[in-house]
Design an enzyme around this catalytic site. Sequence first.
Site, PDB file in Angstrom:
ATOM      1  N   GLY A  50      30.389  28.998  69.019  1.00 27.27           N
ATOM      2  CA  GLY A  50      31.605  28.895  68.220  1.00 27.27           C
ATOM      3  C   GLY A  50      31.637  27.555  67.518  1.00 27.27           C
ATOM      4  O   GLY A  50      30.910  26.627  67.890  1.00 27.27           O
ATOM      5  N   GLN A  55      34.772  20.263  63.053  1.00 23.17           N
ATOM      6  CA  GLN A  55      33.373  19.940  63.353  1.00 23.17           C
ATOM      7  C   GLN A  55      32.490  19.889  62.110  1.00 23.17           C
ATOM      8  O   GLN A  55      31.368  19.392  62.169  1.00 23.17           O
ATOM      9  CB  GLN A  55      32.790  20.945  64.352  1.00 23.17           C
ATOM     10  CG  GLN A  55      33.440  20.850  65.731  1.00 23.17           C
ATOM     11  CD  GLN A  55      32.833  21.834  66.701  1.00 23.17           C
ATOM     12  OE1 GLN A  55      33.223  22.984  66.734  1.00 23.17           O
ATOM     13  NE2 GLN A  55      31.857  21.399  67.476  1.00 23.17           N
ATOM     14  N   CYS A 105      29.007  21.091  73.883  1.00 28.17           N
ATOM     15  CA  CYS A 105      29.635  21.156  72.557  1.00 28.17           C
ATOM     16  C   CYS A 105      28.663  20.588  71.529  1.00 28.17           C
ATOM     17  O   CYS A 105      28.028  19.562  71.787  1.00 28.17           O
ATOM     18  CB  CYS A 105      30.925  20.342  72.573  1.00 28.17           C
ATOM     19  SG  CYS A 105      31.785  20.308  70.993  1.00 28.17           S
ATOM     20  N   LEU A 106      28.575  21.246  70.388  1.00 32.62           N
ATOM     21  CA  LEU A 106      27.652  20.778  69.349  1.00 32.62           C
ATOM     22  C   LEU A 106      28.055  19.398  68.821  1.00 32.62           C
ATOM     23  O   LEU A 106      27.237  18.704  68.238  1.00 32.62           O
ATOM     24  CB  LEU A 106      27.585  21.797  68.201  1.00 32.62           C
ATOM     25  CG  LEU A 106      26.969  23.153  68.575  1.00 32.62           C
ATOM     26  CD1 LEU A 106      27.091  24.134  67.412  1.00 32.62           C
ATOM     27  CD2 LEU A 106      25.516  23.005  69.000  1.00 32.62           C
ATOM     28  N   HIS A 147      38.019  26.616  74.261  1.00 32.60           N
ATOM     29  CA  HIS A 147      37.252  25.435  73.852  1.00 32.60           C
ATOM     30  C   HIS A 147      37.443  25.162  72.353  1.00 32.60           C
ATOM     31  O   HIS A 147      37.676  24.025  71.948  1.00 32.60           O
ATOM     32  CB  HIS A 147      35.767  25.658  74.202  1.00 32.60           C
ATOM     33  CG  HIS A 147      34.839  24.579  73.748  1.00 32.60           C
ATOM     34  ND1 HIS A 147      34.112  23.798  74.622  1.00 32.60           N
ATOM     35  CD2 HIS A 147      34.507  24.140  72.493  1.00 32.60           C
ATOM     36  CE1 HIS A 147      33.390  22.923  73.918  1.00 32.60           C
ATOM     37  NE2 HIS A 147      33.599  23.125  72.630  1.00 32.60           N
ATOM     38  N   GLU A 148      37.348  26.235  71.557  1.00 30.01           N
ATOM     39  CA  GLU A 148      37.446  26.061  70.100  1.00 30.01           C
ATOM     40  C   GLU A 148      38.872  25.708  69.664  1.00 30.01           C
ATOM     41  O   GLU A 148      39.062  24.874  68.779  1.00 30.01           O
ATOM     42  CB  GLU A 148      36.959  27.327  69.376  1.00 30.01           C
ATOM     43  CG  GLU A 148      35.494  27.697  69.615  1.00 30.01           C
ATOM     44  CD  GLU A 148      34.508  26.566  69.370  1.00 30.01           C
ATOM     45  OE1 GLU A 148      34.781  25.683  68.531  1.00 30.01           O
ATOM     46  OE2 GLU A 148      33.468  26.535  70.044  1.00 30.01           O
ATOM     47  N   HIS A 151      39.626  22.112  69.964  1.00 32.13           N
ATOM     48  CA  HIS A 151      39.113  21.279  68.866  1.00 32.13           C
ATOM     49  C   HIS A 151      40.191  21.038  67.800  1.00 32.13           C
ATOM     50  O   HIS A 151      40.226  19.990  67.167  1.00 32.13           O
ATOM     51  CB  HIS A 151      37.918  21.958  68.185  1.00 32.13           C
ATOM     52  CG  HIS A 151      36.589  21.649  68.818  1.00 32.13           C
ATOM     53  ND1 HIS A 151      36.044  20.385  68.834  1.00 32.13           N
ATOM     54  CD2 HIS A 151      35.687  22.435  69.446  1.00 32.13           C
ATOM     55  CE1 HIS A 151      34.862  20.410  69.446  1.00 32.13           C
ATOM     56  NE2 HIS A 151      34.623  21.652  69.831  1.00 32.13           N
TER      57      HIS A 151
HETATM   58 NI    NI Z   1      32.880  22.272  70.827  1.00 32.08          NI
END
Ligand code: NI
Length: 177
Positions: A50, A55, A105-106, A147-148, A151
Amino acid sequence: MSNQRILELPTDEKILRAKSQDVVCFDQKTQKIISDLFDTLKSSERPGVGLAAPQIGHNLKIVVIESAGYEREDGELTDVLPRTVLINPKIVKYSSEKVEMDEGCLSVPDVMGPVSRPKKIKVEAQDENGKKICINTGGFFARVIQHEVDHLDGILFIDLAQKDKLHRIHKREANED
Ligand code: NI
């Protein structure tokens, strides 16, 4: 195809930590951000399931999720997740039962750690056309949504993970065969 740079800590702390704004127009600009998010997610070197708009540099309430499943560090296979667009998402119900699982997480390179989250949630959002949607889900999908959505509030999994259990993951070496 428009692959964007994924913002990372510590360089991009300011955007990653800001609160995102509501999307009010479902115009071309919004559609471009959605397709950029999917393109960036799919072409990421590390497996991601995701991505949220901050991001890639937009403090707007847009989240995309999609995964064909992949093998985790611990050898477990993750669930396949349907292509999902969540605009202005709001988690309106959480189960009292919680589950702990390692997250990464990216935007937080090479770190993983266990995060305890409600097992089931109900999320209300809009789709890419502005139509209201409601998703009741549990398990891995519920975790990824939480999680998303975090953000969009400037919250990263490292804020929620048990600090003493955060661990670095090894960068995968290129296969030379
Ligand atoms: Ni993340």
